[in-house]
Design an enzyme around this catalytic site. Structure first.
Site, PDB file in Angstrom:
ATOM      1  N   ARG A  70       0.837  -1.207   0.000  1.00 24.63           N
ATOM      2  CA  ARG A  70       0.000   0.000   0.000  1.00 24.63           C
ATOM      3  C   ARG A  70       0.873   1.260   0.000  1.00 24.63           C
ATOM      4  O   ARG A  70       1.772   1.414  -0.783  1.00 24.63           O
ATOM      5  CB  ARG A  70      -0.985  -0.054   1.162  1.00 24.63           C
ATOM      6  CG  ARG A  70      -2.061  -1.140   1.010  1.00 24.63           C
ATOM      7  CD  ARG A  70      -3.063  -1.096   2.121  1.00 24.63           C
ATOM      8  NE  ARG A  70      -4.243  -1.921   1.835  1.00 24.63           N
ATOM      9  CZ  ARG A  70      -5.245  -2.082   2.665  1.00 24.63           C
ATOM     10  NH1 ARG A  70      -5.227  -1.484   3.853  1.00 24.63           N
ATOM     11  NH2 ARG A  70      -6.282  -2.836   2.337  1.00 24.63           N
ATOM     12  N   SER A  71       0.600   2.186   0.911  1.00 23.03           N
ATOM     13  CA  SER A  71       1.261   3.496   0.833  1.00 23.03           C
ATOM     14  C   SER A  71       2.731   3.471   1.224  1.00 23.03           C
ATOM     15  O   SER A  71       3.411   4.488   1.069  1.00 23.03           O
ATOM     16  CB  SER A  71       0.523   4.520   1.695  1.00 23.03           C
ATOM     17  OG  SER A  71      -0.664   4.924   1.050  1.00 23.03           O
ATOM     18  N   ALA A  72       3.239   2.358   1.713  1.00 21.39           N
ATOM     19  CA  ALA A  72       4.687   2.279   1.891  1.00 21.39           C
ATOM     20  C   ALA A  72       5.391   2.443   0.550  1.00 21.39           C
ATOM     21  O   ALA A  72       6.578   2.774   0.500  1.00 21.39           O
ATOM     22  CB  ALA A  72       5.067   0.953   2.544  1.00 21.39           C
TER      23      ALA A  72
END
Length: 390
Positions: A70-72
């Site tokens: 995801r946003s990593a």
């Protein structure tokens, strides 16, 4: 739960915390990797490859198992723009329209490149959300965000660009280099560093990726709450909030187990990595790494963690701190120390570096929670790393 892998002497608390995540916090399948001064000191994995399976009844998590983070992914995408700046191909203080003329419309004419990285561009939402199929088309995505009017004057405030970060960063890279940001990452970051990390998963690697899904949190020891009373999850429940609209820039939310979604290039949200791959990328940002090479010069590393935004976040509602593309250590995203920089993935994954201690960290999981920034499983591991350094 059988925990596989190794820890160097002194890092035994990380193994203990990792095992406790399965015993106490409902972990299904996960891995964690830590580097210190470019050398791996933690490499652990356990559980099932698929969130809806068990090690006894389905494929176990293996050393090379990868998951969507995801946003990593945003932290890896930020490295692309900073490396282009380091090479003299991108001016962080130039208007975005210098490279992307179509962006100079609807009140965005003075938006600077650094505003995109610091979540100050004012376009976290799309008035006309894209379907998952449309979002995977980089031309449609770029056109949508270029046409969008900002919800605040660019540069004057900050709010998390949960989905639109994909097209803001991706289109800049395409205009400057002629390559997709996924190709650039593969050729200039993951390849030279030796990291198992992709933005746009090749079909040849699909067999390594487990199924992800939401898992319900269990009660914390002593009955403590796992998140603060006021959180982004509460704001997300309001369909008119900037929080909900920002995450709904792609509607409906994509099926993260869909091969078509995994193959798309969406650097805000769909990177896929092993824990070691995520940690290796961060290790290479701050120094030489075993089997790879350093990516950031000291000057670029200082830029990455130079505070650009701080205070109440118009999207995440809590106070956040951002450098140039990276979350900085703070209450919303506790990292290892004051100089740490990195990025969480909503509901689980986390990658960061701490130059002062020489630590680089990567954690991936197949079980996502409602948290956005401070997942209790990742935080237990961060605390264990900190304890290992004392």
């Amino acid at each position: 739960m059988d925990v596989h892998g190794t820890v160097a002497g002194g890092f035994e608390p990380v193994r203990e915390a990792f095992a406790a995540n399965f015993a106490l916090l409902g972990e299904r399948g996960a891995a964690v990797a830590v580097y210190r001064d470019g050398h791996q000191v933690v490499d652990l994995w356990a559980g099932s490859k698929d969130v809806d399976g068990t090690p006894a009844a389905s494929a176990p998590w293996e050393h090379g198992t990868a998951q969507i983070v995801r946003s990593a992914t945003k932290g890896v995408a930020a490295a692309v723009l900073l490396l282009l700046h380091q090479r003299g191909e991108l001016d962080l203080d130039a208007p975005v329209g210098t490279y992307w003329p179509e962006y100079k419309t609807a009140g965005k004419e003075q938006t600077l490149v650094r505003h995109l990285l610091a979540h100050r561009a004012g376009v976290p939402v799309l008035d006309r959300p894209l379907t998952p199929q449309q979002a995977a088309d980089p031309v449609l995505g770029a056109a949508a965000v270029a046409a969008q009017a900002p919800v605040w004057e660019p540069g004057t405030d900050h709010g998390y660009h949960a989905q639109t970060y994909s097209w803001l960063t991706g289109e800049l890279v395409r205009r400057i280099t002629g390559r997709t940001i996924g190709e650039w990452i593969a050729e200039e970051i993951a390849g030279p560093v030796g990291a198992d990390l992709w933005v746009g998963l090749p079909e040849s690697e699909s067999g390594r990726v487990g199924r992800v899904g939401r898992v319900e949190p269990v009660a914390a020891p002593g009955g403590l709450r796992l998140r603060p009373k006021r959180s982004v999850a509460d704001a997300y429940a309001d369909p008119e909030s900037l929080t909900r609209r920002a995450f709904a820039a792609i509607t409906p939310l994509p099926d993260e187990n869909d091969p078509a979604y995994r193959a798309a290039v969406l650097p805000a949200s769909n990177g896929i990595a092993t824990a070691d791959g995520l940690a290796r990328c961060y290790a290479a940002l701050i120094g030489d790494v075993d089997g790879g090479r350093r990516l950031f010069t000291p000057a670029t590393m200082r830029l990455a963690r130079s505070e650009q935004s701080a205070g109440p976040d118009r999207v995440l509602v809590v106070g956040t701190r951002f450098g140039l593309g990276y979350m900085l250590h703070g209450s919303a995203s506790p990292l290892l120390g004051a100089g740490s920089f990195g990025h969480p993935g909503r509901g689980g994954a986390l990658g960061f570096a701490d130059p002062e201690s020489g630590i680089a960290f990567g954690y991936v999981t197949n079980g996502f929670r409602t948290s956005v920034t401070a997942d209790p499983r990742a935080q237990s591991l961060v605390r264990a790393v900190r304890a290992s350094l004392t």
